[in-house]
Design an enzyme around this catalytic site. Structure first.
Site, PDB file in Angstrom:
ATOM      1  N   THR A  39       0.820  -1.205   0.000  1.00  0.00           N
ATOM      2  CA  THR A  39       0.000   0.000   0.000  1.00  0.00           C
ATOM      3  C   THR A  39       0.855   1.256   0.000  1.00  0.00           C
ATOM      4  O   THR A  39       0.483   2.276  -0.591  1.00  0.00           O
ATOM      5  CB  THR A  39      -0.931   0.009   1.230  1.00  0.00           C
ATOM      6  OG1 THR A  39      -1.762  -1.153   1.196  1.00  0.00           O
ATOM      7  CG2 THR A  39      -1.819   1.244   1.251  1.00  0.00           C
ATOM      8  N   TYR A  52      -7.837   0.935  -4.058  1.00  0.00           N
ATOM      9  CA  TYR A  52      -6.577   1.378  -4.663  1.00  0.00           C
ATOM     10  C   TYR A  52      -5.845   0.162  -5.213  1.00  0.00           C
ATOM     11  O   TYR A  52      -6.231  -0.986  -4.964  1.00  0.00           O
ATOM     12  CB  TYR A  52      -5.697   2.113  -3.642  1.00  0.00           C
ATOM     13  CG  TYR A  52      -5.297   1.255  -2.467  1.00  0.00           C
ATOM     14  CD1 TYR A  52      -4.113   0.520  -2.474  1.00  0.00           C
ATOM     15  CD2 TYR A  52      -6.117   1.162  -1.345  1.00  0.00           C
ATOM     16  CE1 TYR A  52      -3.766  -0.283  -1.413  1.00  0.00           C
ATOM     17  CE2 TYR A  52      -5.775   0.361  -0.277  1.00  0.00           C
ATOM     18  CZ  TYR A  52      -4.591  -0.360  -0.308  1.00  0.00           C
ATOM     19  OH  TYR A  52      -4.249  -1.170   0.737  1.00  0.00           O
ATOM     20  N   SER A  85       1.002  -7.199  -0.665  1.00  0.00           N
ATOM     21  CA  SER A  85       1.569  -8.243   0.208  1.00  0.00           C
ATOM     22  C   SER A  85       0.720  -9.508   0.258  1.00  0.00           C
ATOM     23  O   SER A  85       1.173 -10.540   0.744  1.00  0.00           O
ATOM     24  CB  SER A  85       1.813  -7.702   1.620  1.00  0.00           C
ATOM     25  OG  SER A  85       0.596  -7.415   2.280  1.00  0.00           O
ATOM     26  N   THR A 118       1.165  -4.311   4.406  1.00  0.00           N
ATOM     27  CA  THR A 118       0.946  -4.652   5.818  1.00  0.00           C
ATOM     28  C   THR A 118       0.291  -6.011   6.039  1.00  0.00           C
ATOM     29  O   THR A 118       0.409  -6.580   7.117  1.00  0.00           O
ATOM     30  CB  THR A 118       0.074  -3.573   6.494  1.00  0.00           C
ATOM     31  OG1 THR A 118      -1.187  -3.492   5.819  1.00  0.00           O
ATOM     32  CG2 THR A 118       0.765  -2.229   6.479  1.00  0.00           C
ATOM     33  N   ASP A 119      -0.398  -6.542   5.033  1.00  0.00           N
ATOM     34  CA  ASP A 119      -1.189  -7.758   5.257  1.00  0.00           C
ATOM     35  C   ASP A 119      -0.347  -8.951   5.683  1.00  0.00           C
ATOM     36  O   ASP A 119      -0.766  -9.750   6.537  1.00  0.00           O
ATOM     37  CB  ASP A 119      -1.987  -8.119   4.004  1.00  0.00           C
ATOM     38  CG  ASP A 119      -3.164  -7.195   3.781  1.00  0.00           C
ATOM     39  OD1 ASP A 119      -3.473  -6.396   4.680  1.00  0.00           O
ATOM     40  OD2 ASP A 119      -3.786  -7.263   2.698  1.00  0.00           O
ATOM     41  N   LYS A 191      -0.784  -7.737  13.171  1.00  0.00           N
ATOM     42  CA  LYS A 191      -1.751  -6.784  12.621  1.00  0.00           C
ATOM     43  C   LYS A 191      -3.107  -7.011  13.269  1.00  0.00           C
ATOM     44  O   LYS A 191      -3.600  -8.140  13.329  1.00  0.00           O
ATOM     45  CB  LYS A 191      -1.843  -6.935  11.103  1.00  0.00           C
ATOM     46  CG  LYS A 191      -2.710  -5.865  10.439  1.00  0.00           C
ATOM     47  CD  LYS A 191      -2.654  -5.940   8.914  1.00  0.00           C
ATOM     48  CE  LYS A 191      -3.512  -4.821   8.301  1.00  0.00           C
ATOM     49  NZ  LYS A 191      -3.467  -4.815   6.831  1.00  0.00           N
ATOM     50  N   GLU A 312      -4.008 -28.089  27.604  1.00  0.00           N
ATOM     51  CA  GLU A 312      -5.315 -28.469  27.051  1.00  0.00           C
ATOM     52  C   GLU A 312      -5.273 -29.864  26.430  1.00  0.00           C
ATOM     53  O   GLU A 312      -6.280 -30.571  26.408  1.00  0.00           O
ATOM     54  CB  GLU A 312      -5.736 -27.448  25.994  1.00  0.00           C
ATOM     55  CG  GLU A 312      -6.056 -26.066  26.533  1.00  0.00           C
ATOM     56  CD  GLU A 312      -7.448 -25.975  27.116  1.00  0.00           C
ATOM     57  OE1 GLU A 312      -8.267 -26.870  26.841  1.00  0.00           O
ATOM     58  OE2 GLU A 312      -7.711 -25.000  27.842  1.00  0.00           O
TER      59      GLU A 312
END
Length: 355
Positions: A39, A52, A85, A118-119, A191, A312
Site C-alpha cells: 500500500t 486502490y 503483500s 501490511t497484510d 496486525k 489443554e
C-alpha cells in the site's frame, strides 16, 4: 630512511575525513531501501476512495517525496518486487534475505529498510528475523493508506523507518517494524485492524521503542533468538516444505487435516480455539498425522496469550508441538524454515520455545 608513502596517504585521508566531520557534523549513516511494493507504493484515482492498487510507485519516487530524509541518511534504493503483500512469496522473502546477508559486512550499508504491504508484513519480518545474519538494523515499513490518499501515512512512516535504520542504537535488536511512530520487534508484532493506521500491536512483549519525526527512543530488546544467534541458514535454498494452516472452530471437521496431508503438507499448524485446542475428532486426526511423520503445531486463533505444552492436550501422547507465543502465521514461517533440516519432535519443540 625510506618513507612509507601508502602509510602517509592513509594518515592524510583520515585527517581529511576528521576535518569534514568536525566542520559539517557526524557523517550520515548509509541506508539501503529494498522495495517490495504494498500500500505504501499504492495509488488510487482520487484521494478519498478506499479502493486502490498496491505496488504502483517505485522506490525512487517514494524517496523523492520525502526530501528531508536525505538530511537523515545517505539513501540508496533497490526494487526487489512491486506487489501487494497478499502476493508475497517465499521467493521474494528469500531475495530480500539473501540481499541483506550479501551486504551484512559491507561498509557501504549501515542499515536496511524494507518497504512492504501490511497484510503479510509480520510473516516477512519474522522470516527475516530467523534468516538474516547481521546486527545492523533491518526495518520493515508500510502504510495503511496509498500514496495518493488525503493524509497518507506512508511518507512519515518511511522517513521514521530510515531514521531508525540509521540509528546505531537500533543495532542488535533484531528485525524491526516502524509504523505510526511505534517501533515493534518482528517476534511480537501482529496486525490487529483492517483499516486503522495504528494497525500493528505487540500485545505480549510490548514495543521496542518509539520514533517521532526521526527522533528515536529505545527501551526494550527482544528476548528470543534472532539474527546471528539463529541456527537457520537459507543460503542456496529455493523452496520450502509445504506447511498449511487449518482454522479450528465449533464442530470442526477432521477431513481438512487429512486433505492437507493428501496434498503434500509436511507440516500443519492448527489455529486452535482457546489454548490451542480442538475437538476430539480433530485431535485424533492430528495424532494420526504425527504417526505418519507430519509435524503438527498447536497455535491459537485468539489474539493474545501463550499456547502451553501438555495443558489443554497431552502433546507428549499425541506427538504434537505447542507454539507458545507464536500465532498461526508465524508458526507456519518457523516450521517451514525448521523443516529444511531433519529434526526430532523434541528438537522442534525447543525451537518453538527459543524463537
Amino acid at each position: 630512511m625510506k618513507l612509507n608513502i601508502n602509510f602517509y596517504k592513509k594518515i592524510i585521508l583520515l585527517l581529511i575525513l576528521s576535518l569534514n566531520i568536525s566542520m559539517f557534523g557526524q557523517a550520515k549513516p548509509k541506508v539501503l531501501i529494498l522495495a517490495t511494493g504494498g500500500t505504501i507504493a499504492g495509488s488510487a484515482k482520487t484521494g478519498v476512495q478506499s479502493g486502490y492498487t498496491s505496488g504502483q510507485v517505485t522506490i525512487d519516487a517514494m524517496v523523492n517525496a520525502i526530501p528531508d530524509a536525505l538530511k537523515v541518511a545517505d539513501i540508496k534504493g533497490e526494487q526487489i518486487a512491486n506487489v501487494g503483500s497478499q502476493d508475497m512469496s517465499f521467493e521474494i522473502m528469500l531475495k530480500v534475505a539473501n540481499r541483506i546477508n550479501e551486504l551484512a559486512n559491507s561498509n557501504d550499508v549501515d542499515g536496511f529498510v524494507i518497504t512492504h504491504g501490511t497484510d503479510t508484513m509480520e510473516e516477512t519480518a519474522f522470516f527475516l528475523n530467523l534468516t538474516t545474519k547481521t546486527d545492523k538494523p533491518v526495518v520493515l515499513v508500510g502504510s495503511m493508506r496509498p500514496s495518493t490518499a488525503i493524509s497518507a501515512d506512508g511518507p512519515l512512516n518511511l522517513y521514521n523507518a530510515i531514521a531508525v535504520a540509521g540509528d546505531p542504537k537500533a543495532k542488535g535488536r533484531g528485525v524491526l517494524l516502524v509504523m505510526n511512530d511505534w517501533i515493534h520487534s518482528a517476534q511480537s508484532l501482529t496486525k490487529v485492524s483492517t483499516t486503522a493506521v495504528q494497525t500493528f500491536m505487540s500485545p505480549l512483549r510490548g514495543l521496542i521503542g518509539i520514533t517521532s519525526y526521526g527522533t528515536n527512543d529505545f527501551f526494550n530488546y527482544p528476548s528470543q533468538k534472532f539474527g546471528k544467534n539463529s541456527e537457520f541458514d537459507v543460503k542456496g535454498v529455493s523452496t520450502f516444505p509445504r506447511v498449511d494452516i487449518i482454522y479450528a472452530d465449533a464442530d470442526m471437521k477432521p477431513d481438512l487435516i487429512d486433505a492437507s496431508i493428501e496434498r503434500g503438507a509436511k507440516g500443519i499448524v492448527i489455529a486452535g480455539v482457546g489454548n490451542g485446542n480442538m475437538n476430539k475428532a480433530s485431535l485424533d486426526a492430528c495424532a494420526r498425522a504425527s504417526k505418519k511423520g507430519i509435524i503438527v503445531v498447536r497455535s491459537t486463533r485468539v489474539a493474545t496469550g501463550l499456547v502451553s505444552r501438555n495443558v489443554e492436550c497431552n502433546d507428549d501422547e499425541l506427538g504434537l508441538i505447542a507454539s507458545y507465543a507464536l500465532n498461526p502465521q508465524k508458526s507456519r514461517i518457523l516450521l517451514s524454515v525448521a523443516l529444511l533440516k531433519q529434526r526430532s519432535l523434541a528438537e522442534l519443540q525447543k525451537i518453538f520455545e527459543e524463537y
